[in-house]
Design a protein around this motif. Structure first.
Motif, PDB file in Angstrom:
ATOM      1  N   SER A   4      44.556  26.259  77.382  1.00 38.80           N
ATOM      2  CA  SER A   4      43.403  26.047  76.674  1.00 38.80           C
ATOM      3  C   SER A   4      42.552  27.123  76.200  1.00 38.80           C
ATOM      4  N   THR A   5      41.898  26.933  74.801  1.00 39.34           N
ATOM      5  CA  THR A   5      41.297  27.829  74.253  1.00 39.34           C
ATOM      6  C   THR A   5      39.624  27.888  74.779  1.00 39.34           C
ATOM      7  N   LYS A   6      39.377  26.619  75.253  1.00 45.07           N
ATOM      8  CA  LYS A   6      38.118  26.222  75.631  1.00 45.07           C
ATOM      9  C   LYS A   6      37.526  27.320  76.803  1.00 45.07           C
ATOM     10  N   GLN A   7      36.272  27.723  76.854  1.00 44.09           N
ATOM     11  CA  GLN A   7      35.513  28.384  77.770  1.00 44.09           C
ATOM     12  C   GLN A   7      35.126  27.663  78.882  1.00 44.09           C
ATOM     13  N   PHE A   8      34.877  26.315  78.905  1.00 44.29           N
ATOM     14  CA  PHE A   8      33.938  25.805  79.600  1.00 44.29           C
ATOM     15  C   PHE A   8      34.753  24.330  80.059  1.00 44.29           C
ATOM     16  N   ALA A   9      34.456  23.978  81.406  1.00 40.89           N
ATOM     17  CA  ALA A   9      34.899  22.697  81.939  1.00 40.89           C
ATOM     18  C   ALA A   9      33.962  21.787  82.492  1.00 40.89           C
ATOM     19  N   LEU A  10      33.656  20.693  82.451  1.00 45.46           N
ATOM     20  CA  LEU A  10      32.746  19.901  83.055  1.00 45.46           C
ATOM     21  C   LEU A  10      33.507  18.857  84.149  1.00 45.46           C
ATOM     22  N   CYS A  11      32.861  19.256  85.303  1.00 39.48           N
ATOM     23  CA  CYS A  11      33.619  18.681  86.578  1.00 39.48           C
ATOM     24  C   CYS A  11      33.533  17.089  86.247  1.00 39.48           C
ATOM     25  N   ILE A  12      34.471  16.481  86.537  1.00 36.01           N
ATOM     26  CA  ILE A  12      34.387  14.933  86.414  1.00 36.01           C
ATOM     27  C   ILE A  12      35.050  14.214  87.858  1.00 36.01           C
ATOM     28  N   ASP A  13      35.593  14.968  88.691  1.00 39.90           N
ATOM     29  CA  ASP A  13      36.363  14.807  89.937  1.00 39.90           C
ATOM     30  C   ASP A  13      36.241  15.849  90.907  1.00 39.90           C
ATOM     31  N   ASN A  14      35.671  15.870  91.868  1.00 39.03           N
ATOM     32  CA  ASN A  14      35.523  16.839  93.042  1.00 39.03           C
ATOM     33  C   ASN A  14      36.112  16.371  94.381  1.00 39.03           C
ATOM     34  N   ILE A  29      35.817  28.763  82.504  1.00 39.55           N
ATOM     35  CA  ILE A  29      37.260  28.738  82.545  1.00 39.55           C
ATOM     36  C   ILE A  29      37.715  30.283  82.479  1.00 39.55           C
ATOM     37  N   VAL A  30      38.592  30.765  83.421  1.00 42.17           N
ATOM     38  CA  VAL A  30      39.483  32.036  83.259  1.00 42.17           C
ATOM     39  C   VAL A  30      40.740  31.745  82.597  1.00 42.17           C
ATOM     40  N   ALA A  31      40.968  32.313  81.481  1.00 33.83           N
ATOM     41  CA  ALA A  31      42.339  32.013  81.129  1.00 33.83           C
ATOM     42  C   ALA A  31      43.567  32.309  81.769  1.00 33.83           C
ATOM     43  N   ASP A  32      44.410  31.476  82.033  1.00 36.64           N
ATOM     44  CA  ASP A  32      45.694  31.621  82.953  1.00 36.64           C
ATOM     45  C   ASP A  32      46.844  30.785  82.287  1.00 36.64           C
ATOM     46  N   ALA A  33      47.606  31.528  81.475  1.00 34.50           N
ATOM     47  CA  ALA A  33      48.488  30.798  80.751  1.00 34.50           C
ATOM     48  C   ALA A  33      49.637  30.152  81.850  1.00 34.50           C
ATOM     49  N   ARG A  34      49.884  30.830  82.795  1.00 33.98           N
ATOM     50  CA  ARG A  34      50.963  30.518  83.782  1.00 33.98           C
ATOM     51  C   ARG A  34      50.435  29.253  84.532  1.00 33.98           C
ATOM     52  N   ALA A  35      49.249  29.249  84.956  1.00 34.72           N
ATOM     53  CA  ALA A  35      48.644  27.968  85.563  1.00 34.72           C
ATOM     54  C   ALA A  35      48.451  26.880  84.676  1.00 34.72           C
ATOM     55  N   ALA A  36      48.251  27.102  83.348  1.00 29.17           N
ATOM     56  CA  ALA A  36      48.330  26.035  82.504  1.00 29.17           C
ATOM     57  C   ALA A  36      49.629  25.303  82.476  1.00 29.17           C
ATOM     58  N   LYS A  37      50.889  26.118  82.524  1.00 29.86           N
ATOM     59  CA  LYS A  37      52.078  25.380  82.365  1.00 29.86           C
ATOM     60  C   LYS A  37      52.295  24.520  83.749  1.00 29.86           C
ATOM     61  N   ASP A  38      51.405  24.627  84.732  1.00 25.85           N
ATOM     62  CA  ASP A  38      51.727  23.652  86.046  1.00 25.85           C
ATOM     63  C   ASP A  38      50.527  22.691  85.781  1.00 25.85           C
ATOM     64  N   ASP A  39      49.839  22.562  84.877  1.00 24.10           N
ATOM     65  CA  ASP A  39      48.604  21.605  84.761  1.00 24.10           C
ATOM     66  C   ASP A  39      47.561  21.947  85.437  1.00 24.10           C
ATOM     67  N   LEU A  40      47.372  23.149  85.652  1.00 24.66           N
ATOM     68  CA  LEU A  40      46.031  23.779  86.611  1.00 24.66           C
ATOM     69  C   LEU A  40      45.234  24.708  85.703  1.00 24.66           C
ATOM     70  N   VAL A  41      44.113  24.662  86.079  1.00 20.41           N
ATOM     71  CA  VAL A  41      43.181  25.581  85.384  1.00 20.41           C
ATOM     72  C   VAL A  41      42.342  26.289  86.169  1.00 20.41           C
ATOM     73  N   ARG A  42      42.169  27.589  85.945  1.00 24.26           N
ATOM     74  CA  ARG A  42      41.351  28.557  86.769  1.00 24.26           C
ATOM     75  C   ARG A  42      39.785  28.652  86.424  1.00 24.26           C
ATOM     76  N   ILE A  43      39.086  28.304  87.557  1.00 24.56           N
ATOM     77  CA  ILE A  43      37.692  27.904  87.190  1.00 24.56           C
ATOM     78  C   ILE A  43      36.964  28.857  88.211  1.00 24.56           C
ATOM     79  N   ILE A  44      35.582  29.488  87.702  1.00 22.88           N
ATOM     80  CA  ILE A  44      34.728  30.029  88.680  1.00 22.88           C
ATOM     81  C   ILE A  44      34.122  29.008  89.159  1.00 22.88           C
ATOM     82  N   ASP A  45      34.360  28.933  90.723  1.00 22.06           N
ATOM     83  CA  ASP A  45      33.677  27.714  91.329  1.00 22.06           C
ATOM     84  C   ASP A  45      32.349  28.112  92.050  1.00 22.06           C
TER      85      ASP A  45
END
Length: 78
Positions: A4-14, A29-45
């Protein structure tokens, strides 16, 4: 999955991450191409650290430049 090239994500399920994510909150969002391949996203929580979460827990959002600047300023201040 393409990263994803987006910088922000809205939490819809915690589910399972109630202490780390707040429903309805916008996270950076912290860019992480490797995680994206596994349908994961790196978030500053809620801890202020970045962790991997399932991408289905978020809606990815874009803001106009002025709003993006304000959101980043708010997040950096906390």
């Amino acid at each position: 999955m393409r990263p994803s090239t987006k910088q922000f994500a809205l939490c819809i399920d915690n589910s399972g991450n109630e202490a780390s994510l707040i429903l309805g909150k916008v996270y950076r969002i912290v860019a992480d191409a490797r995680a994206a391949k596994d349908d994961l996203v790196r978030i500053i929580d809620e801890s202020g650290e970045d962790y991997l979460f399932d991408k289905d827990q978020f809606a990815f959002v874009e803001f106009p430049a002025a709003v993006r600047k304000k959101v980043l300023a708010i997040q950096n201040a906390s």
